[in-house]
Every structure is written in structure tokens, then in C-alpha cells.
Design an enzyme around this catalytic site. Structure first.
Site, short mmCIF file in Angstrom:
data_model
loop_
_atom_site.label_atom_id
_atom_site.label_comp_id
_atom_site.label_asym_id
_atom_site.label_seq_id
_atom_site.Cartn_x
_atom_site.Cartn_y
_atom_site.Cartn_z
CG ASP A 8 -1.92 1.17 1.37
OD1 ASP A 8 -2.42 1.80 0.41
OD2 ASP A 8 -1.89 1.69 2.51
CG ASP A 10 -1.71 7.72 0.75
OD1 ASP A 10 -1.31 8.85 0.95
OD2 ASP A 10 -1.67 7.16 -0.23
CG ASP A 167 -1.98 2.11 6.49
OD1 ASP A 167 -2.12 2.02 5.24
OD2 ASP A 167 -2.29 3.23 6.98
#
Length: 214
Positions: A8, A10, A167
């Protein structure tokens, strides 16, 4: 045998929170509002414009001015993609080690391609990624598995031979649906939630811990 690591963007590859916070604070300043501290906006970073507009201006997609405010936010952000954005500590070393081991790595994000590609270039890693899948690449976004399956197809490695590191709960759901192994980056934003019950295969506190799963 893990042959590829997909990341991922960000909150996993890079800490983009300061620049997204800057954009919403520019909007607050224009409206005579005081700036919000980074700690107040950081948990919303993984939700992009929607999350920052909610945190900074109490505006949700149901608001009649949402679309115009979203465009204003994205315009400011696009002009300030990498003022303070940096790879997370240890991430550069992780990428170096993956390449040393001939393990492919790529990026799968819900951030649109028009921001993803320039940001990765500014971070100096664009040319190194085996694939880059944005939120508008497939017409579907995580938690739909389509972006991860597209990444798997581009690099020619079957989903079970890939790890997806993210996240957010959506990252875990997408990775699971795609048939990949899923690891949570606890150093990321987590959308203000506890990842213990997300059903990931593992969680790590810093990037280099991922190497033990390869």
C-alpha cells in the site's frame, strides 16, 4: 515461496500524512479557521480526501458542496505532493534488500494514478517498482481484490506467492479476497483502529520485520 511483495502507499510505503494535513489546513485557513495539529488529521490519512474533509471541515459525501470541496482539496494536494512526504523509516532498506534477493515489489493503492505516479517519482522509487496500480487503474478500489489481482497479473506471479503489506482493514480484506498472504504495517495509520481482529497473517512494527516472512 514468496516471490513478490506488494505495498500500500499511504501509511505503508510512505508517510503522506503531513502533506495531506497541509492541504486541509490551507482550506481551513481560507475559511478563517485555525490549523489542526497533525495528530488530529493523521488517523484519517488512509481515507484520502473523504477522510480529511470530514476531519478538517466536518464535510461528508452527503454534503451538497462535497464535490466542489473535494476538488479544491485535491488541487491543493496535487501542488504539494511531496513537501514533507517521506518513505517510512526502514522502508528504503527493505526495498534495497528485496531487490538484493531478487524479490519483486510493487505498489497497490487507492490513490488515483495522477497522484501516485508523480509522488513515487518524487520519492525516487517509481522506476524500481515492478508494478504500480492506482485506485482508478481497474475501476475498482480496495477492499475489492481487483487491484491486487491486476498487480499479480502484471508481474506474472500467482497471488499465493505474493505478500500484501498494508495499514488498513480494507487492505487485509482485499488481500484475503485475492488469495494473497497479508501483513499489517502497524507503523502506519490504521485508520485509528486496532488491527488485532482484522484477520491478517501477521503484523509488523517496522518495515524490515517483513523479511522474516520471505
Amino acid at each position: 515461496m514468496i516471490k513478490a511483495v506488494l505495498l500500500d502507499l499511504d501509511g505503508t510505503l510512505a508517510d503522506t500524512a503531513p502533506d495531506l494535513s497541509y492541504a486541509i489546513n490551507r482550506m481551513r485557513e481560507a475559511r478563517g479557521l485555525p490549523p489542526l495539529p497533525l495528530a488530529a488529521t493523521r488517523p484519517y490519512t488512509s481515507l484520502g480526501a473523504r477522510g480529511l474533509l470530514d476531519a478538517g471541515l466536518d464535510v461528508t459525501p452527503e454534503h451538497p458542496d462535497y464535490d466542489a470541496l473535494r476538488e479544491e482539496f485535491l488541487g491543493i494536494y496535487s501542488d504539494n505532493l511531496c513537501r514533507e512526504t517521506r518513505l517510512f523509516p526502514g522502508m528504503a532498506e527493505l526495498l534495497d534488500e528485496l531487490e538484493h534477493r531478487a524479490t519483486l515489489w510493487g505498489v497497490v493503492t487507492n490513490k488515483a494514478e495522477r497522484y501516485t505516479h508523480p509522488l513515487l517519482k518524487l520519492l525516487g522509487v517509481h522506476h524500481r517498482a515492478a508494478c504500480i496500480i492506482g485506485g482508478d487503474t481497474t475501476g475498482r478500489i480496495k477492499p475489492d481484490p481487483a487491484p491486487l489481482l491486476a498487480a499479480s497479473g502484471r508481474i506474472g506471479i500467482a497471488p499465493p506467492d505474493c505478500i500484501y503489506l498494508g495499514d488498513d482493514r480494507r487492505d487485509v480484506e482485499a488481500g484475503r479476497a485475492a488469495g494473497m498472504q497479508v501483513v499489517v504495517a502497524k507503523f502506519g495509520y490504521l485508520n485509528g483502529n486496532d488491527p488485532e481482529n482484522w484477520g491478517a497473517d501477521a503484523m509488523i512494527d517496522q518495515p524490515l520485520e517483513l523479511l522474516r516472512f520471505l
